[in-house]
Design an enzyme around this catalytic site. Structure first.
Site, mmCIF file in Angstrom:
data_model
loop_
_atom_site.group_PDB
_atom_site.id
_atom_site.type_symbol
_atom_site.label_atom_id
_atom_site.label_comp_id
_atom_site.label_asym_id
_atom_site.label_seq_id
_atom_site.Cartn_x
_atom_site.Cartn_y
_atom_site.Cartn_z
ATOM 1 N N HIS A 139 54.334 18.040 19.525
ATOM 2 C CA HIS A 139 53.227 18.063 18.565
ATOM 3 C C HIS A 139 53.514 19.159 17.542
ATOM 4 C CE1 HIS A 139 49.067 19.029 17.259
ATOM 5 N NE2 HIS A 139 48.731 17.819 17.673
ATOM 6 N N ASP A 216 53.496 23.202 26.820
ATOM 7 C CA ASP A 216 52.293 22.791 26.097
ATOM 8 C C ASP A 216 51.583 21.765 26.980
ATOM 9 O OD1 ASP A 216 50.462 21.379 24.604
ATOM 10 O OD2 ASP A 216 51.779 21.087 22.877
ATOM 11 N N GLN A 219 47.843 17.811 26.887
ATOM 12 C CA GLN A 219 47.519 16.447 27.334
ATOM 13 C C GLN A 219 47.608 16.288 28.853
ATOM 14 O OE1 GLN A 219 46.230 14.253 25.469
ATOM 15 N NE2 GLN A 219 46.700 15.052 23.429
ATOM 16 N N LYS A 242 40.011 18.914 25.340
ATOM 17 C CA LYS A 242 40.687 17.709 25.832
ATOM 18 C C LYS A 242 40.442 17.506 27.325
ATOM 19 C CE LYS A 242 44.422 18.085 22.421
ATOM 20 N NZ LYS A 242 44.131 17.048 21.427
ATOM 21 N N CYS A 380 50.257 13.947 14.518
ATOM 22 C CA CYS A 380 50.817 15.313 14.435
ATOM 23 C C CYS A 380 52.168 15.399 15.128
ATOM 24 C CB CYS A 380 49.854 16.360 15.013
ATOM 25 S SG CYS A 380 48.293 16.445 14.160
#
Ligand code: 7TS
Length: 422
Positions: A139, A216, A219, A242, A380
């Site tokens: 991303h 990261d 998600q 999220k 993104c």
């Protein structure tokens, strides 16, 4: 599909809390509405998830009864606010199995967490010619902060490739490692492809070369069990919004020994021990990285979201989302002219696709008229789009509260798209 939803037994759940999963949709007031004359079908969960009543009520309760600044006053409300804020930190620590609560830094979200690491951890360590290793599926939040610090120091980005199926070429982590590599940054789950990366294995490889790893987890965290000590990474970043919590709150996990050696990123109140005009002594972890009044309600809301997720069981959430992913994948695979983008065997419930001859924005506009909320575009991940040679995708992303009927609604919407462009 209707037959399937009517007769589907609650199989595949790890324990009997699984049965609660289907009923839990009722906890999300926003899902129960009509948009443009059609019942809302919310399939944009990778952008942000909806919030359960339990989280919303917790925020109201905090503002109605306990609102005060933290770590400052000795009065009753301040003590309550501080206790709840720190309790939320402990909930996060337990949720991600971090060793110590000081390793949990509250930030605005994934983006801020990564920028913090780029500027506070990496910048002082970089000289011209050093290398930062990222991947083709990142991303922008896991690309641009590294580009900024590279521009500031003369360091270079190197990029681990993906296969056409959307999996990382794992050998590349070792092959692209050099004595100049200073950090590896990799997503746990790709927001565009859905690919779940073997982050524990990647960390093992990178640590073999003595290189720290930032994961990261934007998600991943709300959708599967995530364990800092099992992954072994040095930094892990994620966003509350999220995972059923409010916007504006997120977490940087960092190993204590590493965080301890990092200078503050922002200066201000809360992050100091003693200030004079000549010199400032900084506070210990985690306050050193939490300058100014934090998002107190957000952190408490994140704690409530964790309570909520724990109540359902992450393994049950994951099982239900996998069920939805399998159902949607099967349904879309049969569609003429449709290609699924991201075909890794191990995926989160994110389904990107392109439809021959139709722009993703047109698809999402027509789906919106049918009440179906998806995201279209580059998500993104513009360099990933370039790698794949496509301008963008349409992306349906699921949460456990989606119904089998939502997949049917997506299919009906795609039928409308096809009719429109016939
Ligand atoms: N990393 C990944 C993998 C993401 O999916 C996102 C947001 C971010 C970082 C940034 O998170 P933030 O909370 O700091 O903004 N992804 C998306 C998306 O896929 N659609 O909208 C936002």
């Amino acid at each position: 599909m209707t037959r399937r939803s009517a007769s589907r037994p609650e199989t595949g759940f790890a324990n009997d809390r699984g049965a609660n999963i289907l009923a839990a949709r009722g906890d999300f007031p926003v899902l129960d509405q009509v948009v443009g004359g059609k019942p809302l079908v919310y399939l944009d969960n990778a952008a942000t998830t909806q919030k359960p009543r339990q989280v919303i009520e917790r925020l109201c309760q905090y503002y109605e009864r306990d609102n005060a600044n933290v770590h400052r006053g000795v009065h009753e409300l301040s003590e309550r606010a501080t206790w709840q804020y720190e309790q939320a930190r402990e909930l996060v620590r337990d949720f991600i199995n971090a060793a110590e609560h000081e390793e949990v830094i509250f930030v605005r979200g994934t983006t801020e967490a990564i920028n913090l690491v780029a500027q506070s951890y990496l910048r002082p360590r970089l000289v011209a010619g050093d290398e930062i290793l990222i991947t083709e599926m990142e991303h922008h939040s896991n690309i641009v902060p590294w580009q900024l610090v590279a521009a500031q120091t003369g360091a270079k980005l190197r990029v681990v490739p993906i296969t056409d199926e959307g999996e990382l070429v794992i050998d590349a982590f070792a092959n692209m490692m050099s004595e100049r590599t200073r950090l590896v940054a990799v997503s746990h789950v790709s927001n565009t492809l859905g690919t779940v990366n073997p982050v524990a294995e990647i960390v093992r490889i990178c640590h073999h070369y003595g290189v720290p790893v930032l994961v990261d987890g934007a998600q991943a965290v709300g959708h599967m069990p995530v364990d800092m000590r099992a992954i072994g990474c040095d930094f892990y970043a994620f966003s509350g919004h999220k995972m059923y919590a409010p916007t504006g709150i997120g977490v940087l996990y960092g190993r204590r020994a590493i965080l301890n050696g990092m200078p503050p990123w922002q200066g201000g109140g809360e992050m100091i021990r003693k200030v004079s005009f000549e010199h400032t002594d900084y506070a210990d972890l985690p306050s050193r990285f939490e300058a100014g009044t934090p998002d107190i309600a957000g952190a408490i809301g994140l704690g409530a979201a964790i309570d909520y997720i724990n109540g359902l069981g992450r393994e049950n959430i994951a099982a239900r989302e996998q069920e939805l992913l399998a159902l949607a994948t099967e349904a879309l695979q049969g569609q003429p002219g449709l290609e699924i983008i991201g075909r890794a065997p191990h995926k989160g419930a994110i389904l990107s696709f392109v439809l021959q001859g139709v722009h993703p924005h047109d698809i999402s506009t027509i789906l919106d008229r049918e009440g179906v909320a998806v995201r279209a575009g580059h998500h993104c991940t513009m360099p990933l789009m370039e790698r794949l040679g496509i301008p963008g995708t349409t992306r349906a992303s699921f949460a456990f509260y989606n119904r089998d009927e939502d997949v049917a609604a997506l299919l009906r919407g795609l039928h409308e798209v096809r009719e429109f462009f016939k």
